[in-house]
Motif scaffolding. Structure first.
Motif, PDB file in Angstrom:
ATOM      1  N   LEU A 254     105.638 -46.967  23.056  1.00 24.19           N
ATOM      2  CA  LEU A 254     105.583 -48.145  22.186  1.00 24.19           C
ATOM      3  C   LEU A 254     104.926 -47.838  20.846  1.00 24.19           C
ATOM      4  CD1 LEU A 254     104.729 -51.088  24.614  1.00 24.19           C
ATOM      5  CD2 LEU A 254     106.941 -50.099  23.991  1.00 24.19           C
ATOM      6  N   ALA A 255     104.396 -46.642  20.696  1.00 23.35           N
ATOM      7  CA  ALA A 255     103.745 -46.275  19.436  1.00 23.35           C
ATOM      8  C   ALA A 255     104.675 -45.565  18.465  1.00 23.35           C
ATOM      9  CB  ALA A 255     102.539 -45.387  19.720  1.00 23.35           C
ATOM     10  N   HIS A 256     105.745 -44.944  18.962  1.00 22.88           N
ATOM     11  CA  HIS A 256     106.552 -44.101  18.085  1.00 22.88           C
ATOM     12  C   HIS A 256     108.051 -44.368  18.150  1.00 22.88           C
ATOM     13  CE1 HIS A 256     103.051 -41.760  17.036  1.00 22.88           C
ATOM     14  NE2 HIS A 256     102.775 -41.599  18.312  1.00 22.88           N
ATOM     15  N   VAL A 257     108.512 -45.057  19.183  1.00 24.35           N
ATOM     16  CA  VAL A 257     109.945 -45.329  19.283  1.00 24.35           C
ATOM     17  C   VAL A 257     110.145 -46.838  19.341  1.00 24.35           C
ATOM     18  CG1 VAL A 257     112.103 -44.759  20.464  1.00 24.35           C
ATOM     19  CG2 VAL A 257     110.188 -43.160  20.548  1.00 24.35           C
ATOM     20  N   VAL A 258     109.869 -47.474  18.218  1.00 23.58           N
ATOM     21  CA  VAL A 258     110.094 -48.903  18.047  1.00 23.58           C
ATOM     22  C   VAL A 258     110.746 -49.107  16.684  1.00 23.58           C
ATOM     23  CG1 VAL A 258     108.222 -49.693  19.551  1.00 23.58           C
ATOM     24  CG2 VAL A 258     107.740 -49.205  17.148  1.00 23.58           C
ATOM     25  N   ALA A 288      99.870 -55.149  19.723  1.00 27.75           N
ATOM     26  CA  ALA A 288      98.822 -56.051  20.235  1.00 27.75           C
ATOM     27  C   ALA A 288      97.462 -55.762  19.599  1.00 27.75           C
ATOM     28  CB  ALA A 288      98.741 -55.948  21.753  1.00 27.75           C
ATOM     29  N   PRO A 289      97.362 -55.726  18.270  1.00 25.55           N
ATOM     30  CA  PRO A 289      96.090 -55.361  17.634  1.00 25.55           C
ATOM     31  C   PRO A 289      94.979 -56.389  17.844  1.00 25.55           C
ATOM     32  CG  PRO A 289      97.647 -56.146  15.991  1.00 25.55           C
ATOM     33  CD  PRO A 289      98.411 -56.017  17.275  1.00 25.55           C
ATOM     34  N   ASP A 290      95.337 -57.623  18.175  1.00 28.64           N
ATOM     35  CA  ASP A 290      94.325 -58.663  18.354  1.00 28.64           C
ATOM     36  C   ASP A 290      93.970 -58.900  19.817  1.00 28.64           C
ATOM     37  OD1 ASP A 290      94.331 -59.137  15.566  1.00 28.64           O
ATOM     38  OD2 ASP A 290      96.079 -60.436  15.770  1.00 28.64           O
ATOM     39  N   SER A 291      94.527 -58.101  20.702  1.00 29.89           N
ATOM     40  CA  SER A 291      94.301 -58.297  22.136  1.00 29.89           C
ATOM     41  C   SER A 291      93.113 -57.460  22.608  1.00 29.89           C
ATOM     42  CB  SER A 291      95.547 -57.911  22.929  1.00 29.89           C
ATOM     43  OG  SER A 291      95.268 -57.884  24.312  1.00 29.89           O
ATOM     44  N   LEU A 293      92.188 -57.283  25.694  1.00 21.94           N
ATOM     45  CA  LEU A 293      92.617 -56.646  26.938  1.00 21.94           C
ATOM     46  C   LEU A 293      93.359 -55.349  26.651  1.00 21.94           C
ATOM     47  CD1 LEU A 293      92.853 -56.745  30.021  1.00 21.94           C
ATOM     48  CD2 LEU A 293      94.971 -58.077  29.736  1.00 21.94           C
ATOM     49  N   ALA A 294      94.268 -55.380  25.667  1.00 19.41           N
ATOM     50  CA  ALA A 294      95.010 -54.165  25.308  1.00 19.41           C
ATOM     51  C   ALA A 294      94.065 -53.082  24.807  1.00 19.41           C
ATOM     52  CB  ALA A 294      96.063 -54.482  24.248  1.00 19.41           C
ATOM     53  N   ALA A 295      93.071 -53.468  24.017  1.00 20.94           N
ATOM     54  CA  ALA A 295      92.104 -52.487  23.510  1.00 20.94           C
ATOM     55  C   ALA A 295      91.292 -51.891  24.648  1.00 20.94           C
ATOM     56  CB  ALA A 295      91.185 -53.153  22.496  1.00 20.94           C
ATOM     57  N   PHE A 296      90.928 -52.721  25.631  1.00 22.72           N
ATOM     58  CA  PHE A 296      90.118 -52.237  26.748  1.00 22.72           C
ATOM     59  C   PHE A 296      90.909 -51.288  27.641  1.00 22.72           C
ATOM     60  CE2 PHE A 296      88.292 -52.610  31.039  1.00 22.72           C
ATOM     61  CZ  PHE A 296      86.971 -52.279  30.766  1.00 22.72           C
ATOM     62  N   GLY A 300      92.424 -47.752  22.752  1.00 20.41           N
ATOM     63  CA  GLY A 300      92.731 -47.615  21.335  1.00 20.41           C
ATOM     64  C   GLY A 300      94.127 -47.116  21.045  1.00 20.41           C
ATOM     65  N   LEU A 301      94.895 -46.787  22.084  1.00 23.24           N
ATOM     66  CA  LEU A 301      96.250 -46.284  21.840  1.00 23.24           C
ATOM     67  C   LEU A 301      97.203 -47.396  21.415  1.00 23.24           C
ATOM     68  CD1 LEU A 301      96.576 -43.633  24.672  1.00 23.24           C
ATOM     69  CD2 LEU A 301      96.149 -43.285  22.249  1.00 23.24           C
ATOM     70  N   ASN A 302      96.754 -48.640  21.472  1.00 20.08           N
ATOM     71  CA  ASN A 302      97.532 -49.714  20.859  1.00 20.08           C
ATOM     72  C   ASN A 302      97.325 -49.721  19.345  1.00 20.08           C
ATOM     73  OD1 ASN A 302      94.813 -50.592  21.406  1.00 20.08           O
ATOM     74  ND2 ASN A 302      95.437 -52.658  20.824  1.00 20.08           N
ATOM     75  N   ARG A 303      96.376 -48.917  18.862  1.00 18.59           N
ATOM     76  CA  ARG A 303      96.152 -48.740  17.420  1.00 18.59           C
ATOM     77  C   ARG A 303      96.420 -47.272  17.064  1.00 18.59           C
ATOM     78  NH1 ARG A 303      93.156 -53.104  15.199  1.00 18.59           N
ATOM     79  NH2 ARG A 303      92.335 -54.524  16.802  1.00 18.59           N
ATOM     80  N   GLN A 304      97.661 -46.861  17.261  1.00 24.85           N
ATOM     81  CA  GLN A 304      98.010 -45.452  17.089  1.00 24.85           C
ATOM     82  C   GLN A 304      97.954 -45.016  15.625  1.00 24.85           C
ATOM     83  OE1 GLN A 304      99.163 -42.747  18.877  1.00 24.85           O
ATOM     84  NE2 GLN A 304      99.379 -43.508  20.955  1.00 24.85           N
ATOM     85  N   ILE A 305      98.129 -45.939  14.701  1.00 25.30           N
ATOM     86  CA  ILE A 305      98.053 -45.544  13.292  1.00 25.30           C
ATOM     87  C   ILE A 305      96.667 -44.993  12.990  1.00 25.30           C
ATOM     88  CG2 ILE A 305      98.103 -46.381  10.912  1.00 25.30           C
ATOM     89  CD1 ILE A 305     100.214 -48.436  11.817  1.00 25.30           C
ATOM     90  N   GLU A 306      95.650 -45.758  13.388  1.00 23.02           N
ATOM     91  CA  GLU A 306      94.273 -45.315  13.158  1.00 23.02           C
ATOM     92  C   GLU A 306      93.986 -44.029  13.928  1.00 23.02           C
ATOM     93  OE1 GLU A 306      94.813 -49.002  11.538  1.00 23.02           O
ATOM     94  OE2 GLU A 306      95.181 -48.538  13.654  1.00 23.02           O
TER      95      GLU A 306
END
Length: 359
Positions: A254-258, A288-291, A293-296, A300-306
């Motif tokens: 979900l980080a690179h093929v969307v 899901a940058p505001d989630s 639960l996703a961050a936990f 941090g892989l839901n924030r792959q840009i950073e």
């Protein structure tokens, strides 16, 4: 034929210089270390403790077969979360300023049946350098011939159905990792275009001893101590890895093929059109940058840009530096890709599978 790649020198664009100055200034002004804080250590203890606890409960032989199957499923989730939250940061050197701490925590990859050494080569060196570049980034070569994840791959008639079968196929990623992938990658002369022929004697020992201990702990010991048949033990083992594989596969894809991510190619001389940092913005997306639960869960892989821009910064700090990265990208007229939820990212990935299957 794949070429030796070069990125446009970073000096040609002031974007990354400006961004690094601003991120460094944030840590200085806030008097913060870019490494793990108490919350990060708490997460690590939670996932490692939960994993060890679940394994101990299963091996105690005090529960019914359905209960042990349920715990096997949970064990797969905790294993994936250890990979996201502990192993991944540690192998990047982002967990601690002390190298021995990172090595120790990086060895938690062995709890997943995986090799931290092979991961460091395939992920840190190859994927982070050549993100989404066909012929170089093997992360976009999932089940070659069966799944088409980039426009440079050959297309076959069955690819028109890949949006139906690919996501369930991700569930087998962990089983492949444990029994096949590490061995294949270790003995390949090249991974992408990275030369991979020479390994120390110690790494040969680590690979085979690590795998053997894992097989003993999860296949031999349960057969010896549990009142279960061999087939029941195998069923629990497979269920654990199918769960783990599905979680791992989805988060990384979900980080690179969307939709919006690119698959750039070099020119005839092997030169990429952008600098490395700008390349990351074109090939990577958050979800899901505001989630919370996703961050936990995702470490941090839901924030792959950073993560791709600052892999040596612990993921616990990503929410804070996201604002800096996003504002700087917009200031320089660069893309900042994100899907607002896990569901929207999953649907976007599904549409990309359709696109590459029907292209």
């Amino acid at each position: 034929m794949a070429k030796k790649l070069k990125f446009t020198p970073a000096g040609n664009s002031p974007f990354f210089v400006t961004l690094r100055e601003r991120v460094d200034a944030y840590f200085t002004e806030q008097a913060l270390s870019p490494y793990a804080n108490r919350s990060m250590w708490g997460k690590a203890c939670f996932f490692l403790g939960g994993y060890i606890g679940l394994y101990a409960l299963i091996i105690s032989n005090q529960f019914s077969t359905p209960a042990m199957l349920g715990m096997s499923l949970l064990l797969g989730i905790f294993a994936a979360c250890i990979g996201f939250n502990v192993s991944h940061d540690a192998v990047h050197g982002a967990f601690s300023s002390r190298p021995w701490v990172n090595r120790l925590l990086g060895n938690s990859f062995y709890l997943l049946g995986a090799s931290p050494y092979v991961w460091k080569i395939t992920h840190n060196v190859v994927h982070h350098t050549y993100t989404n570049i066909p012929g170089h980034d093997e992360d976009i070569e999932v089940a070659p011939g069966l799944v088409r994840l980039n426009p440079d791959d050959p297309k076959y008639p069955w690819h028109r159905y890949q949006h139906i079968y690919t996501i369930p196929l991700y569930a087998f990623a962990s089983l492949s990792w444990v029994f096949r992938k590490d061995f294949v990658k270790f003995f390949k002369s090249k991974i992408g275009q990275h030369k991979n022929a020479v390994h120390s004697r110690g790494e040969y020992v680590n690979l085979f001893v690590g795998k053997t201990l894992y097989y003993l702990a999860f296949l031999v010991v349960p057969c010896l101590v549990l009142d279960l048949t061999v087939w029941q033990v195998l069923a629990g083992f497979v269920l654990m890895h199918l769960t783990e594989g599905l979680v791992l596969g989805l988060v990384f894809q979900l980080a690179h093929v969307v939709e919006g991510t690119e698959f750039p190619m070099p020119d005839d001389s092997g030169m990429m059109s952008e600098s490395w940092a700008i390349h990351q913005l074109h090939t990577t997306a958050n979800f899901a940058p505001d989630s919370s639960l996703a961050a936990f869960i995702c470490g941090g892989l839901n924030r792959q840009i950073e993560h791709h821009l600052f892999p040596k910064v612990c993921h616990i700090h990503y929410p804070a530096i996201t604002v800096i990265v996003k504002d700087t990208a917009r200031e320089f007229g660069l893309p900042y890709l994100e899907n607002r939820s896990f569901a929207s990212a999953l649907y976007s990935h599904y549409r990309m599978l359709q696109h590459f299957g029907q292209q």
